[in-house]
Scaffold this motif. Structure first.
Motif, PDB file in Angstrom:
ATOM      1  N   LYS B 335      38.065  74.672  68.414  1.00 33.02           N
ATOM      2  CA  LYS B 335      37.582  74.916  69.621  1.00 33.02           C
ATOM      3  C   LYS B 335      39.119  74.934  70.376  1.00 33.02           C
ATOM      4  O   LYS B 335      39.476  75.536  71.333  1.00 33.02           O
ATOM      5  N   MET B 341      35.424  80.458  72.218  1.00 33.42           N
ATOM      6  CA  MET B 341      35.095  80.987  71.063  1.00 33.42           C
ATOM      7  C   MET B 341      33.652  81.016  70.959  1.00 33.42           C
ATOM      8  O   MET B 341      32.869  80.678  72.032  1.00 33.42           O
ATOM      9  N   GLU B 343      29.885  81.076  68.206  1.00 33.98           N
ATOM     10  CA  GLU B 343      29.573  80.833  66.821  1.00 33.98           C
ATOM     11  C   GLU B 343      28.428  81.728  66.263  1.00 33.98           C
ATOM     12  O   GLU B 343      27.628  81.921  66.979  1.00 33.98           O
ATOM     13  N   HIS B 383      28.936  78.394  59.292  1.00 33.49           N
ATOM     14  CA  HIS B 383      29.349  78.244  60.734  1.00 33.49           C
ATOM     15  C   HIS B 383      30.734  79.046  60.952  1.00 33.49           C
ATOM     16  O   HIS B 383      31.656  78.606  60.383  1.00 33.49           O
ATOM     17  N   TYR B 385      33.182  81.218  63.269  1.00 34.17           N
ATOM     18  CA  TYR B 385      33.733  81.040  64.763  1.00 34.17           C
ATOM     19  C   TYR B 385      34.574  82.246  64.890  1.00 34.17           C
ATOM     20  O   TYR B 385      35.794  82.461  64.426  1.00 34.17           O
TER      21      TYR B 385
END
Lengths: 464, 464
Positions: B335, B341, B343, B383, B385
């Protein structure tokens, strides 16, 4: 209220399934009118054997449109009348949907049809060095039956219950729509968990037509301990101390001499020891003998300190087999020892087990009735059986109802719940209605309506 | 549609809670208008700090009667806008209901208020030699937030997710009724599992005001393995082989060099090794060092056979600390490395992780945008991003939306789900709507209505 099955309905079913899988009137065996311990019975108007999800979907679409009640049935080993078609209608017999569809070794999952029986799953996975932990006593139950009662069984102490091992389901909704919920994924936070709602819903929200189960690697070593105590109070009083000691037993069962004797007679086989009044039966698992020994040594010592008369260690298959087959026969053995019986399947917090069992002994005297109990001391789930013996119908019903009222009240007082693993079905509804307040029951009814607005799927069960 | 807050409502709240716990207009901090990564924001009309279940119940009764929308909020660490009051109304701030109420060593349960934060629970139980396994990255999240997203975290590979550790809940329904579901019991098959439905419902079905959590004995030994690979494909390709080998790691995380460098910069601390392109980070636990060694040795060997460059074993607290604190800072570090951003938190079957990550690399090139990923390789929960960097608002929105559409489509193709643990909230609704067909969405909406017929609790979230 519901439409009666007519010639057109039968015609529809025969066209869909063929003549040989549709049974009407006297062609339906009496077996399908009840489950294992109902007290209630009714035959469906038509019983059909289904083989595919698509068939189930087509039948539900028809039933939904016509307003015909439908009940799904597996092996019929339920204990609360959940699969009895109390409104008649169509019974879907799912026992022939019994294929094991896929073992996925990369994702540690097993995908099965609903009618596979539990002992087949155990055998299949253990031969391949995998482990499906849920282990209810009734090994001929179907997996969908286990899912629908959220069956627990002996190994819940360490491994949890059926719900914990259901990763995904295929479900046919009352309107015939086919839903896939969950899958092979390990985590899921994508909308309300319909999967978890179907687990334990006793065939009232949808029909499970496929299940993807989570497997574990098979532990390499399992050792059982049979621990005789001078009396039941001492045996059960030891259980919270075992839990508190932070040992991690797989199972902690308790049993009394009378139940063991009944099992010996029933199986015509000797139990390793029957000289004491009460026993704990524990098992421990792990990947090496040393690891398992380490975990049970502390517990064995603790049992002796609490007054156990001995600790028998069973690490041979033969000996384990003799102990656990006796344990597996308790229900049948108690049943064979009387004319009729009914069971109470409460679950109480683990440190309240002794209080509850003591209370059932008081009831035995107060009501002059035989009460037998055994069960999962390690998880607080008790199976208490009230035996009819020589009582006439009226006296039996009266006594049973009075004894049950006392037991369920006591369970509530001890922060317990009305059913640990057998479910509510038809027979235990009154006790569930006493347990929950109106807001709770309203919510259960609203959930039922969310799935089944016409109330055609297994009506009159759980919260209705 | 909804009633706006008026002077009478504020008066009601002030009489109930006192002046100092009711915030209106400019007295409400901007923090309460958004969560950690929303992109959407709106302030509530009134924000109140509640201290008791009874207060929550009174406020809900008022809101239900008046038709005022209500949102419950914990630490605000959500990532999908679930706690943003998009319809205004009342925000219930539950962070001051933060007491640990009871550790029950006999039943291995911990009873807590909803606002206790995760790191406090971990500290409290571990000091007493107990273990609460769920371990999401965000340690300042409240326990009720974790329950509402059914958060998973790193240890899900071995121990499962938050739902698996919730034994009982106290919940205030939208109409103000207080419900107790589950309890300290280990097994429960007494009606539909409302507890499991509340878990993962993102504050849309009821407000959790107390939770009884299941604890385990604390494993005595934990050892971590940091395993560098020449490239990510090789690292991730090794994971299904580890699963298939029947080892039982607690966690398997994957990370790439760029993310490690970002974490080093963010924390101003060196990671034990940053010379390789990709890493797996594994942990193993048990009660003896020998037992743990036994379980990781096979995995270490397997990694080397699959092309790992080395295996760093971290059995000192210091070294483990340095590795896991870096892992804990990944989100913040990524971040900090960009302007904005968003996700994608998909979960795919474990043997599809490599395919999905390869696909994100293709997208990175195709869309000329920075994409960073890390996550739970061992459970398939990724995860990913997408970073805005220098893009202007319009270009960013357009690119993000196109990239997300591709990623969620790919996850569906791989039998994955739209969210593993962050939930749907507001931001991920379009992707969930794409995942499920109409029958599924209708059912979700019906379930919402079963709890909240006036649609006042956290409206516009999950399935609405």
């Amino acid at each position: 209220m519901y439409k009666k099955i007519d010639a057109q309905d039968v015609q529809f079913l025969k066209e869909l399934l063929g003549e040989e899988r549709v049974f009407v009137g006297e062609a339906i065996s009496e077996d399908y009118s009840h489950d294992e311990l109902g007290g209630i019975s009714r035959l469906p108007e038509v019983m059909v054997e289904v083989l595919t999800t698509e068939e189930v979907s087509q039948i539900m679409k028809h039933a939904y449109q016509e307003g015909i009640p439908v009940v799904a049935r597996g092996s019929g080993t339920g204990l609360v009348g959940a699969s009895v078609p109390i409104q008649g209608g169509i019974m879907l017999n799912l026992t022939k949907m019994n294929r094991i569809k896929e073992l996925d070794e990369n994702n540690l999952t097993l995908t099965v049809e609903p009618g596979v029986i539990l002992m087949e799953i155990a055998k299949y996975v253990e031969e391949r060095d995998f482990f499906y932990p849920p282990d209810p006593g009734e090994k001929t139950a179907t997996i969908a039956g286990n899912i629908n009662t959220n069956a627990g069984g002996m190994r819940a102490v360490k491994y949890g219950v059926t719900r914990d091992y259901v990763r995904g389901l295929e479900v046919v909704l009352p309107n015939g729509e086919i839903l896939k919920v969950g899958g092979k994924v390990v985590k899921n936070s994508s909308g309300y968990s319909i999967k978890d709602l179907i687990c334990g819903s006793e065939g009232t929200l949808g029909i499970v037509t496929e299940a993807t189960l989570k497997l574990l690697p098979l532990p390499k070593t399992v050792i059982s301990l049979l621990v005789p105590f001078p009396n039941l109070d001492m045996a059960i009083g030891t259980v919270p101390k075992i839990i508190k000691s932070k040992a991690a037993p797989v199972a902690i069962e308790f049993m009394q001499r009378e139940v063991i004797l009944a099992a010996e007679e029933f199986l015509d086989k000797k139990f390793p020891d029957n000289s004491s009044d009460a026993y704990l039966l524990l098992s421990f698992d792990g990947n090496t003998k040393e690891e398992v020994e380490k975990s049970y040594e502390k517990v064995a010592q603790l049992c002796l300190e609490e007054g156990a008369l001995d600790v028998f260690i069973s690490d041979t298959d033969e000996r384990k087999q003799s102990i656990w087959s006796a344990r597996g026969a308790f229900l049948e053995a108690v049943k064979a020892s009387t004319t009729e019986m009914d069971e109470c399947d409460v679950c109480v917090p683990r440190d309240k087990v002794a209080q509850f069992i003591t209370y059932t002994h008081d009831l035995e005297k107060a009501f002059d009735v035989r009460i037998r109990s055994f069960g999962h001391a390690g998880d607080g789930n008790l199976h208490v059986y009230v035996l009819r013996d020589g009582l006439d119908e009226e006296a039996w019903k009266e006594k049973l109802s009075a004894v049950f009222a006392c037991m369920y009240r006591r369970a509530r007082e001890l922060d317990g719940v009305v059913s640990g693993e057998h479910g509510i079905g038809f027979a235990k509804k009154p006790y569930m209605f006493e347990q929950y307040d109106e807001a709770y029951i309203t919510l259960l009814k609203n959930i039922k309506l969310a799935f089944d607005p016409k109330n055609i799927l297994n009506p009159g069960k759980v919260c209705q």
